[in-house]
Write a protein that holds these residues in place. Structure first.
Motif, PDB file in Angstrom:
ATOM      1  N   LEU A  57       0.925  -1.376  -0.047  1.00  0.00           N
ATOM      2  CA  LEU A  57      -0.102  -0.014  -0.029  1.00  0.00           C
ATOM      3  C   LEU A  57       0.861   1.391   0.057  1.00  0.00           C
ATOM      4  CD1 LEU A  57      -2.659  -0.858   2.735  1.00  0.00           C
ATOM      5  CD2 LEU A  57      -3.026  -1.076   0.276  1.00  0.00           C
ATOM      6  N   ARG A  58       0.218   2.113  -0.652  1.00  0.00           N
ATOM      7  CA  ARG A  58       1.102   3.636  -0.679  1.00  0.00           C
ATOM      8  C   ARG A  58       0.551   4.327   0.834  1.00  0.00           C
ATOM      9  NH1 ARG A  58      -0.844   5.470  -6.376  1.00  0.00           N
ATOM     10  NH2 ARG A  58      -2.595   4.921  -5.540  1.00  0.00           N
ATOM     11  N   MET A  59       1.406   4.685   1.520  1.00  0.00           N
ATOM     12  CA  MET A  59       1.076   5.068   2.663  1.00  0.00           C
ATOM     13  C   MET A  59       1.723   6.276   3.177  1.00  0.00           C
ATOM     14  SD  MET A  59       1.393   1.552   5.092  1.00  0.00           S
ATOM     15  CE  MET A  59       2.903   1.101   4.589  1.00  0.00           C
ATOM     16  N   ALA A  60       1.202   7.263   3.906  1.00  0.00           N
ATOM     17  CA  ALA A  60       1.591   8.397   4.471  1.00  0.00           C
ATOM     18  C   ALA A  60       1.029   8.611   5.907  1.00  0.00           C
ATOM     19  CB  ALA A  60       1.176   9.548   3.783  1.00  0.00           C
ATOM     20  N   LEU A 107      -0.526  13.130  -2.199  1.00  0.00           N
ATOM     21  CA  LEU A 107      -1.908  12.570  -1.866  1.00  0.00           C
ATOM     22  C   LEU A 107      -2.372  12.025  -3.113  1.00  0.00           C
ATOM     23  CD1 LEU A 107      -3.816  15.393   0.155  1.00  0.00           C
ATOM     24  CD2 LEU A 107      -2.529  13.420   0.972  1.00  0.00           C
ATOM     25  N   ASP A 108      -1.671  12.406  -4.498  1.00  0.00           N
ATOM     26  CA  ASP A 108      -2.363  11.585  -5.568  1.00  0.00           C
ATOM     27  C   ASP A 108      -1.539  10.288  -5.523  1.00  0.00           C
ATOM     28  OD1 ASP A 108      -3.791  13.495  -6.637  1.00  0.00           O
ATOM     29  OD2 ASP A 108      -2.263  14.787  -7.258  1.00  0.00           O
ATOM     30  N   ASN A 109      -0.674   9.799  -4.989  1.00  0.00           N
ATOM     31  CA  ASN A 109      -0.021   8.671  -4.749  1.00  0.00           C
ATOM     32  C   ASN A 109      -0.198   7.899  -3.223  1.00  0.00           C
ATOM     33  OD1 ASN A 109       1.213   8.009  -7.631  1.00  0.00           O
ATOM     34  ND2 ASN A 109       1.894  10.191  -6.893  1.00  0.00           N
ATOM     35  N   THR A 110      -1.481   8.036  -2.744  1.00  0.00           N
ATOM     36  CA  THR A 110      -1.528   7.700  -1.626  1.00  0.00           C
ATOM     37  C   THR A 110      -2.706   6.742  -1.311  1.00  0.00           C
ATOM     38  OG1 THR A 110      -0.363   9.675  -0.471  1.00  0.00           O
ATOM     39  CG2 THR A 110      -1.767   8.296   1.046  1.00  0.00           C
ATOM     40  N   ASP A 111      -2.662   5.664  -0.806  1.00  0.00           N
ATOM     41  CA  ASP A 111      -3.723   4.956  -0.575  1.00  0.00           C
ATOM     42  C   ASP A 111      -4.350   4.876   0.972  1.00  0.00           C
ATOM     43  OD1 ASP A 111      -3.618   3.486  -3.137  1.00  0.00           O
ATOM     44  OD2 ASP A 111      -1.985   2.488  -2.341  1.00  0.00           O
ATOM     45  N   LEU A 112      -3.279   5.008   1.855  1.00  0.00           N
ATOM     46  CA  LEU A 112      -3.649   4.795   3.415  1.00  0.00           C
ATOM     47  C   LEU A 112      -2.914   6.254   3.942  1.00  0.00           C
ATOM     48  CD1 LEU A 112      -4.833   3.498   5.937  1.00  0.00           C
ATOM     49  CD2 LEU A 112      -2.619   2.241   5.974  1.00  0.00           C
ATOM     50  N   GLY A 204      -4.690  -9.326  11.762  1.00  0.00           N
ATOM     51  CA  GLY A 204      -6.097  -8.616  11.920  1.00  0.00           C
ATOM     52  C   GLY A 204      -6.083  -7.274  11.739  1.00  0.00           C
ATOM     53  N   TRP A 205      -4.957  -6.636  12.217  1.00  0.00           N
ATOM     54  CA  TRP A 205      -5.120  -5.081  12.240  1.00  0.00           C
ATOM     55  C   TRP A 205      -4.673  -4.908  10.579  1.00  0.00           C
ATOM     56  CZ3 TRP A 205      -5.701  -0.412  13.492  1.00  0.00           C
ATOM     57  CH2 TRP A 205      -4.882   0.384  12.850  1.00  0.00           C
ATOM     58  N   LEU A 206      -3.994  -5.701   9.980  1.00  0.00           N
ATOM     59  CA  LEU A 206      -3.514  -5.351   8.571  1.00  0.00           C
ATOM     60  C   LEU A 206      -4.708  -5.589   7.714  1.00  0.00           C
ATOM     61  CD1 LEU A 206       0.130  -7.035   8.661  1.00  0.00           C
ATOM     62  CD2 LEU A 206      -0.453  -4.627   9.076  1.00  0.00           C
ATOM     63  N   VAL A 213      -8.788   0.303   2.670  1.00  0.00           N
ATOM     64  CA  VAL A 213      -8.349   0.771   1.502  1.00  0.00           C
ATOM     65  C   VAL A 213      -9.390   0.369   0.151  1.00  0.00           C
ATOM     66  CG1 VAL A 213      -6.386   0.647  -0.060  1.00  0.00           C
ATOM     67  CG2 VAL A 213      -5.975   1.251   2.120  1.00  0.00           C
ATOM     68  N   LYS A 214      -9.469  -0.902   0.272  1.00  0.00           N
ATOM     69  CA  LYS A 214     -10.352  -1.758  -0.912  1.00  0.00           C
ATOM     70  C   LYS A 214     -11.761  -0.956  -0.845  1.00  0.00           C
ATOM     71  CE  LYS A 214     -11.918  -5.915  -2.403  1.00  0.00           C
ATOM     72  NZ  LYS A 214     -11.856  -7.480  -2.197  1.00  0.00           N
TER      73      LYS A 214
END
Length: 218
Positions: A57-60, A107-112, A204-206, A213-214
């Motif tokens: 995932l792409r995260m920030a 933000l254009d390259n962030t999923d989470l 479970g957290w992941l 995200v989905k």
């Protein structure tokens, strides 16, 4: 008069939070507001998250703290974009603070997007900051009484993470009682038991994050 002032503050905050939420939703970013006491393990949970999902995932991350950048420094080691907000003594993040730093992230390259709030079980629950969901982390070392003593944060949180379960044998913490109390306060809450030190329950957290995200992308 104090009540009116508080309503004005919350009203302005909610307007900006709604604007942030709309913008992040438009970019299909799943955003969580991570809350909990100092020492509950919020940043350690984030470290485990970065280790496991970096590349998937792409995260920030936005880190909230009173004065230091210690937590942001810990997260930056994982190659994930992180921005620090220092409240200079304030006990919680507010939407205007978050709005000011969003331009520093791609933000254009962030999923989470994870916004780690200031360590506190009271104030953060009252202020929306543009998140999809609130998450509260409770350490077993804090004791069983916390959900009932601080019900608002558990009522507002879609997910409650009971952390440090590897220490249960060394405390009088009752996991079943904690789950009962949390679900009494918030019947539809998702309760996860994890140990950030041993990795127990982290899957479970992941999965929760992947699902969020989905869902956001869908």
């Amino acid at each position: 008069m104090e009540v009116k002032v508080m309503k004005d503050i919350l009203g302005e905050n909610d307007d900006i939070a709604s604007k942030i939420h709309g913008m992040l939703s438009g970019k299909k970013i799943f955003t969580i507001n991570l809350m909990g006491s100092p020492g509950s393990g919020k940043t350690t949970l984030l470290e485990q998250t970065m280790k496991a999902l970096n590349g998937e995932l792409r995260m920030a991350v936005i880190e909230g703290d009173l004065f230091t950048s210690k937590d942001a420094d810990r997260i930056s080691k994982y190659g994930v974009p992180v921005v620090q907000i220092n409240t200079t003594g304030g006990c919680h993040l507010e939407a205007p603070m978050v709005e000011k730093v969003l331009a520093k992230l791609d933000l254009d390259n962030t999923d989470l997007l994870v916004i780690e709030n200031v360590g506190n079980l009271v104030c953060p629950a009252e202020f929306a900051i543009g998140e999809d969901e609130k998450v509260v982390v409770l350490s077993v070392t804090e004791g069983n009484d916390k959900p009932m003593k601080y019900p608002l944060i558990f009522k507002e949180s879609a997910v409650s993470v009971i952390n440090k379960i590897d220490l249960v044998p060394y405390t009088d913490f009752d996991v079943n009682q904690a789950v009962d109390d949390i679900t009494t306060i918030h019947p539809s809450a998702r309760v996860l038991s994890v140990s950030c030190r041993t990795g127990e329950g982290i899957d479970g957290w992941l999965d929760y994050l992947r699902e969020g995200v989905k869902r956001k992308r869908g």
